[in-house]
Design an enzyme around this catalytic site. Sequence first.
Site, short mmCIF file in Angstrom:
data_model
loop_
_atom_site.label_atom_id
_atom_site.label_comp_id
_atom_site.label_asym_id
_atom_site.label_seq_id
_atom_site.Cartn_x
_atom_site.Cartn_y
_atom_site.Cartn_z
CB CYS A 183 -1.09 0.18 0.98
SG CYS A 183 -2.10 1.45 1.25
NE ARG A 264 -4.00 -8.47 -8.74
CZ ARG A 264 -4.28 -8.78 -9.74
NH1 ARG A 264 -3.69 -9.06 -10.91
NH2 ARG A 264 -5.75 -9.44 -9.90
N GLY A 267 -5.30 -1.63 -4.86
CA GLY A 267 -4.97 -0.32 -5.18
C GLY A 267 -3.88 -0.11 -6.45
NE ARG A 284 -10.57 -2.41 -0.33
CZ ARG A 284 -9.70 -1.89 0.38
NH1 ARG A 284 -8.53 -1.30 -0.02
NH2 ARG A 284 -9.47 -2.21 1.63
#
Length: 370
Positions: A183, A264, A267, A284
């Site tokens: 992230c 992965r 995002g 999302r």
Amino acid sequence: MGSILVGIVTSRDIDFIIEKDELNTKLKEIMTPKSDLVTAEAGITLQEANRILEKSKKGKLPIINEDEELVALIARTDLKKSREFPNASKDENNQLLVAAAISTRDEDKERLDMLVTAGVDVVIIDSSQGNSIFQIAMIRYIKTKYPKMQVIGGNVVTAAQAKNLIDAGVDGLRVGMGSGSICITQEVMAVGRPQGTAVYKVAEYARRFGVPVIADGGIQNIGHIMKALALGASTVMMGSLLAGTTEAPGDYFYQDGVRLKKYRGMGSLEAMEQKGAGSAAMDRYFHKENDNVKVAQGVSGSIVDKGSVLRFLPYLVRGLQHGCQDIGARSLSILRAMMYSGELKFERRSPSSQYEGGVHSLHSFEKRLY
């Protein structure tokens, strides 16, 4: 299920049906009729069912009601699994707990209805920023329509955010924003909070209402799990920690002699651009397929092979047991109580202390964890 029991067909009955002509065989010709079955009446206890299976030496035990309708099916393999995995999470019917994730969009209300019909136990509201009017409205909708449904909300990182979701009726909270290994929300958006602080602040507030907290992100090893639990979390999410295991989705590949697996973030642009499944990632992060510009909040990478979870998870559990032993806590509840009472303290570590806390002063070494 729910209809009159006529007979039963198992894999043993069809193992040798290999010719095409045999595939047209009617079920009544190969099934074991009800008259030859060992059954039990609805309301029987698991111990009684166990004894019936043991005495009859059958592999399946159909449970029927007074109208001769099938209401459950107990298998010998289920009883063996209960014995081999006594700590498995199960509901009042002794079935494994099942959770499903939905978004805050109106079209997911139809998915919610289908999930409830299918018997889901927990619904997780999947959102990178849980303190929104959309999630609050969805939680209230679920609690109004299905009052007994357990709802996990999030993600949140402050007590104020947690308050809004708790007031809406949430049963559990996911804590973390931008701290996951794949992230980059904190880097790109400048939004988030250090994970230790977030877990402590949210858990300290949520415990007043009996709402458990899930530490979501930043877990790299047993030490991080210990810190999260000691700071007030009831459990942790382990994305990257389990992504390299055999049971995780994805194919292995070799790079520079190291066995790796693709990993992965939702995002990442790769997840958003994937055909068929990319819409979930875009939803999302509030993107549409025809958007000219998509802002990535995650990356794609690879992770080292960790073997099977059958070996890796016992290693994690044993490591936590040793950690609690060193601290002097006989349970995780005692561990959290020690923290809130001040008996357990956290200290800031300088770069020098972090260096001496790791492996040092060796020419070379091999680090084997288990």
